[in-house]
Design a protein around this motif. Structure first.
Motif, PDB file in Angstrom:
ATOM      1  N   LYS A  51       5.620   6.715  43.484  1.00  0.00           N
ATOM      2  CA  LYS A  51       6.187   5.371  43.289  1.00  0.00           C
ATOM      3  C   LYS A  51       6.530   5.152  41.825  1.00  0.00           C
TER       4      LYS A  51
ATOM      5  N   VAL B  77      14.600   1.056  47.639  1.00  0.00           N
ATOM      6  CA  VAL B  77      14.621   2.512  47.841  1.00  0.00           C
ATOM      7  C   VAL B  77      13.196   3.078  47.869  1.00  0.00           C
TER       8      VAL B  77
ATOM      9  N   THR C 260       7.547   9.967  50.727  1.00  0.00           N
ATOM     10  CA  THR C 260       6.469   9.056  51.089  1.00  0.00           C
ATOM     11  C   THR C 260       6.013   9.261  52.531  1.00  0.00           C
TER      12      THR C 260
ATOM     13  N   VAL D 217      18.311  10.184  52.795  1.00  0.00           N
ATOM     14  CA  VAL D 217      18.789  11.439  52.212  1.00  0.00           C
ATOM     15  C   VAL D 217      19.364  12.286  53.334  1.00  0.00           C
TER      16      VAL D 217
ATOM     17  N   GLN E  39      11.106   7.353  57.959  1.00  0.00           N
ATOM     18  CA  GLN E  39      11.406   5.928  57.963  1.00  0.00           C
ATOM     19  C   GLN E  39      12.832   5.684  58.456  1.00  0.00           C
TER      20      GLN E  39
END
Ligand code: M6R
Length: 362
Positions: A239, A152, A56, A359, A102
């Motif tokens: 998404k 998530v 994203t 991750v 993020q």
């Protein structure tokens, strides 16, 4: 903790207008100037930008590229961090490399930014976690300050990243591309967005919840967008696949005829983002082509546009704003759609299978 919401993801979707307002309050001074808190002279000699990210954050970066190029006239590339780290482009002087993450802990993004730094590039990090690992690598950090995101599936951090790109583009544009008056108008446009976001949330959630029931057993979805909303098509598809496990593809609408159109039939719904602007008619005519293959068409489009009503079977209405601001609005119905499809399927929306919030492995 979830404040009455069934899932964190839904709560975080609803937090977006507030996140956007808080970002404006922090990064626009009382005199109405952008103040991102970068070190003095940080962007002065910069002639081009390379953005590195995953998932994203990569989608937000694609919109960042559009803004930096179209608003500020700065040539910009966006690379998957996992690709850049093994095949970086030739080094050029006066390049600003931006890592967007993020969590600030994504292994590929950190490694890619470290590589850029070792090559002598100036490095900026855009993150929601200013105390994370990216702070050690980057020369400067911009805080997206969306508050901790638990779902998530990234939602409010995406909106917060978009705001930073609007402001960064303005910072670059202030070097001469835009006049002071134009900058003030642009800031005014940004200030109007939170109220529109609220209007979408209040007006549409019920409708989207009902509409989603139609797709509980759908196996494939196509998302189409063009221009600044092409990355929103990618984000809508990501998404949906992350939390509902439905196969979904995002395409630039004009590419459909070069292959993906072969996939279409009455079982493959198409979601098209059709906002008034340079490519509006084009998206409508691309949607018409999909309709001719019996696909069910959902349009993220203005409610009272007759042409849109003729093409789309269902409309997820968005207020009309200048096209440049539209992604901040068009993404919201798509977040709600993926949320409700997954919720109807009884899935664990906040903790989808096989995925982690950070991750940290390659
Ligand atoms: O923490 P980051 O922004 O670096 O994360 C990048 C991706 O792993 C992340 O955006 C992922 O695609 C999300 N689950 C999207 O909803």
């Amino acid at each position: 903790e979830k404040q009455g919401f069934k899932h964190y993801m839904l709560k975080e979707i609803y937090e977006q207008p507030g996140v956007f307002r808080a970002g404006l309050a922090r990064y626009i001074s009382e005199a109405n100037h952008v103040q991102l808190g970068l070190p003095a002279g940080f962007i002065d000699s910069i002639e081009r930008v390379e953005i590195l990210a995953c998932g994203t954050s990569w989608h937000a970066s694609l919109i960042g590229k559009y803004l930096l190029e179209q608003v500020a006239g700065i040539p910009t590339t966006v690379q998957y961090a996992s690709e850049y780290r093994y095949s970086p482009p030739p080094s050029l002087n006066n390049t600003l490399v931006i890592g967007v993450t993020q969590s600030g802990e994504t292994a590929d993004t950190l490694a890619a930014l470290e590589l850029a730094k070792s090559r002598g590039d100036r490095c900026l990090g855009i993150t929601n976690r200013t105390e994370s690992s990216i702070a050690r690598v980057a020369d400067a950090i911009i805080d997206t300050q969306a508050g901790i995101e638990i779902g998530v599936a990234a939602t409010k951090t995406f909106i917060a990243q978009l705001l930073i790109f609007y402001l960064l583009a303005l910072d670059f544009a202030a070097r001469g591309k835009l006049t002071e008056v134009q900058i003030q108008e642009f800031i005014e446009g940004l200030r109007q967005l939170p109220a529109y976001m609220e209007r979408i949330l209040e007006g549409q959630e019920r409708y989207i919840e009902d509409l989603s029931r139609l797709f509980t057993h759908t196996k494939d979805f196509i998302f189409l967008g063009r221009g600044i909303n092409f990355p929103i098509a990618l984000e809508g598809a990501l998404k949906l696949k992350e939390i509902s496990y439905i196969h979904a593809e995002g395409y630039p609408a004009g590419e459909m005829k070069h292959g993906p159109i072969a996939l279409l039939d009455e079982d493959v719904p198409v979601v098209a983002i059709a906002t008034p602007g340079a490519v509006y008619e084009k998206v409508l005519s691309n949607s018409q082509e999909a309709k001719a293959r019996d696909a069910k068409l959902i349009g993220v489009a203005p409610i009272d546009d007759l042409a849109a009503h003729e093409v789309f079977d269902h409309i997820l209405p968005i207020p009309i704003v200048d096209e440049i601001f539209s992604p901040v609005l068009t993404v919201i119905p798509l977040q709600l759609l993926s949320y409700h499809v997954a919720a109807h399927r009884g899935l664990d929306v906040d903790q989808p299978r096989n995925l982690a919030k950070s991750v940290t492995v390659e």
